[in-house]
Design a protein around this motif. Structure first.
Motif, PDB file in Angstrom:
ATOM      1  N   ASP A 166      39.109  28.204  42.374  1.00  0.00           N
ATOM      2  CA  ASP A 166      40.283  28.075  43.241  1.00  0.00           C
ATOM      3  C   ASP A 166      40.811  29.449  43.657  1.00  0.00           C
ATOM      4  O   ASP A 166      41.232  29.653  44.795  1.00  0.00           O
ATOM      5  CB  ASP A 166      41.400  27.303  42.528  1.00  0.00           C
ATOM      6  CG  ASP A 166      41.157  25.797  42.545  1.00  0.00           C
ATOM      7  OD1 ASP A 166      40.422  25.320  43.437  1.00  0.00           O
ATOM      8  OD2 ASP A 166      41.684  25.101  41.664  1.00  0.00           O
ATOM      9  N   MET A 167      40.774  30.378  42.714  1.00  0.00           N
ATOM     10  CA  MET A 167      41.266  31.726  43.018  1.00  0.00           C
ATOM     11  C   MET A 167      40.384  32.393  44.073  1.00  0.00           C
ATOM     12  O   MET A 167      40.874  32.949  45.047  1.00  0.00           O
ATOM     13  CB  MET A 167      41.268  32.548  41.729  1.00  0.00           C
ATOM     14  CG  MET A 167      41.807  33.940  41.897  1.00  0.00           C
ATOM     15  SD  MET A 167      41.243  35.022  40.576  1.00  0.00           S
ATOM     16  CE  MET A 167      39.492  35.099  40.923  1.00  0.00           C
ATOM     17  N   PHE A 168      39.078  32.278  43.873  1.00  0.00           N
ATOM     18  CA  PHE A 168      38.136  32.874  44.819  1.00  0.00           C
ATOM     19  C   PHE A 168      38.340  32.284  46.217  1.00  0.00           C
ATOM     20  O   PHE A 168      38.410  33.005  47.224  1.00  0.00           O
ATOM     21  CB  PHE A 168      36.691  32.625  44.344  1.00  0.00           C
ATOM     22  CG  PHE A 168      35.661  33.089  45.327  1.00  0.00           C
ATOM     23  CD1 PHE A 168      35.163  34.382  45.276  1.00  0.00           C
ATOM     24  CD2 PHE A 168      35.207  32.229  46.328  1.00  0.00           C
ATOM     25  CE1 PHE A 168      34.235  34.815  46.215  1.00  0.00           C
ATOM     26  CE2 PHE A 168      34.281  32.656  47.266  1.00  0.00           C
ATOM     27  CZ  PHE A 168      33.788  33.943  47.203  1.00  0.00           C
ATOM     28  N   VAL A 169      38.438  30.961  46.271  1.00  0.00           N
ATOM     29  CA  VAL A 169      38.584  30.267  47.562  1.00  0.00           C
ATOM     30  C   VAL A 169      39.913  30.647  48.223  1.00  0.00           C
ATOM     31  O   VAL A 169      40.000  30.842  49.434  1.00  0.00           O
ATOM     32  CB  VAL A 169      38.451  28.736  47.364  1.00  0.00           C
ATOM     33  CG1 VAL A 169      38.974  27.972  48.566  1.00  0.00           C
ATOM     34  CG2 VAL A 169      36.991  28.385  47.095  1.00  0.00           C
ATOM     35  N   SER A 170      40.943  30.785  47.409  1.00  0.00           N
ATOM     36  CA  SER A 170      42.242  31.181  47.956  1.00  0.00           C
ATOM     37  C   SER A 170      42.139  32.568  48.593  1.00  0.00           C
ATOM     38  O   SER A 170      42.622  32.786  49.709  1.00  0.00           O
ATOM     39  CB  SER A 170      43.282  31.178  46.825  1.00  0.00           C
ATOM     40  OG  SER A 170      44.546  31.517  47.323  1.00  0.00           O
TER      41      SER A 170
END
Ligand code: PAP
Length: 349
Positions: A166-170
């Motif tokens: 989720d962090m990467f995608v954000s």
């Protein structure tokens, strides 16, 4: 200080480096970046050159006080949310969360809580001693690179970690939104590959998380470790844990629900503050139509030119599936499982 040609804030840009930074980075391992042109490895971690300059200024100048509270995150791991929550928590007597003129209703959290290395890059002479007490600040700086007085004083660190996918995608979407032209030619496969090699702002991701994780186990009075996912699932309980850790004492149910509501993703997007009777359903029930009252987070800009809406996208747990293919997700999962093996920290697949 010159402003960046794109919407990328100065602290992610390549401008305004001092001669000292230029001399230092000329000898450091470098890697072509994605959102930024180059990343440099300093003290074993990857940094943008501007934030590296901010970090070095911070190491030289920042003097922690015992009463300081420092929020630490990897980028896109809940920084904005945590800033708002802890600001609302520690100022709740000065600014009751039920009041209609709470600062968070008219000010983006990034303006209420200074970003250490960003401020030291953009305004090296900023006087941190002028902040009101207890001073609340945030940083992405890895534990091993924190200024000495942060480690030697009794100041408190609240670390918030998020599921890496989720962090990467954000961050991926943040970059696309901020700098569509600069990021257009960079495939997501390459960004995942770099992430899995540890080349990520402040990274390797696992080193950043693990060093704060172990510090929280070894010294639970100094470092509190929370996750974005538990903040989503049990916001009230997590605020209570933070309050206890910070020594804010017991906070009543009403205050907890008020803070949860004020700092909810929906609230930032404009649902505003509603009456007691609506509080439990607000997170689920807010519609986009009603998300217009907090103009500051929809249409505002930070002094560095960045649009405040860039910090608010979906606010989901597990939303990575709409951006990462199965094979890319699998690649991140395998890397993360290997790196976190034996730590006691487990991220959902
Ligand atoms: P930063 O580290 O650059 O300051 P940060 O605030 O950590 O950014 O990351 C933004 C993410 O937090 C966004 O996640 P997304 O891209 O997956 O949607 C943003 O939507 C989310 N976010 C911001 N405010 C809140 C909030 N009040 N509640 C939940 N999530 C939030």
């Amino acid at each position: 200080m010159s402003s960046s040609p794109s919407a990328v804030p100065d602290y992610l840009g390549d401008e305004d480096l001092t001669q000292e930074t230029r001399d230092l980075i000329s000898s450091l391992p470098r890697e072509k970046g994605w959102l930024v042109s180059q990343m440099y490895q300093f003290q074993g971690r990857w940094h943008t050159q501007a934030l590296l300059q901010g970090l070095m200024e911070c190491q030289k100048r920042f003097e922690a006080k015992d009463s300081d509270i420092i929020l630490v995150t990897n980028p896109k791991s809940g920084t904005t949310w945590l800033k708002a929550l802890v600001f609302a928590l520690i100022t709740r007597h000065k600014f009751p969360v039920s009041s209609g003129d709470h600062p968070l209703l008219v000010t983006n959290p990034h303006l209420l809580v200074p970003f250490l290395e960003g401020v030291y890059y953009e305004s090296p002479d900023f006087d941190f001693s002028k902040l009101s007490f207890p001073r609340l600040m945030n940083t992405h700086i890895p534990l091993l690179s924190l200024p000495e007085t942060v480690k030697s004083s009794s100041c408190k660190i609240v670390y918030c970690c998020r599921n890496p996918k989720d962090m990467f995608v954000s961050l991926w979407h943040f970059g696309k939104k901020l700098a569509p032209e600069e990021t257009a030619d960079y495939p997501i496969e390459k960004a995942v590959e770099a992430f899995c090699q540890g080349k990520f702002i402040g990274g390797p991701f696992w080193d950043h998380v693990l060093e704060y994780w172990y510090a929280s186990l070894e010294n639970p009075n100094k470092v509190l470790f929370v996750t974005y996912e538990e903040l989503k699932k049990q916001t009230g309980d997590t605020i209570k844990r933070i309050a206890e850790f910070l020594g804010c004492g017991f906070i009543g149910e009403e205050e907890v629900s008020g803070i949860v509501k004020l700092c909810s993703f929906e609230s930032f997007l404009g649902c505003g503050f509603v009456g007691e009777e609506e509080e439990r359903g607000i997170v689920k029930l807010c519609s986009f139509e009603s998300l217009s009252s907090l103009e500051v987070n929809r249409e505002g800009k930070l002094p560095n030119g960045m649009e405040t809406k860039a910090f608010f996208r979906k606010g989901d747990v597990g939303g990575w599936g709409d951006t990462l293919s199965e094979s890319l997700a699998e690649k991140i999962d395998r890397t993360i499982e290997e790196k976190f093996q034996g730590s006691g920290l487990i991220f959902s697949r």
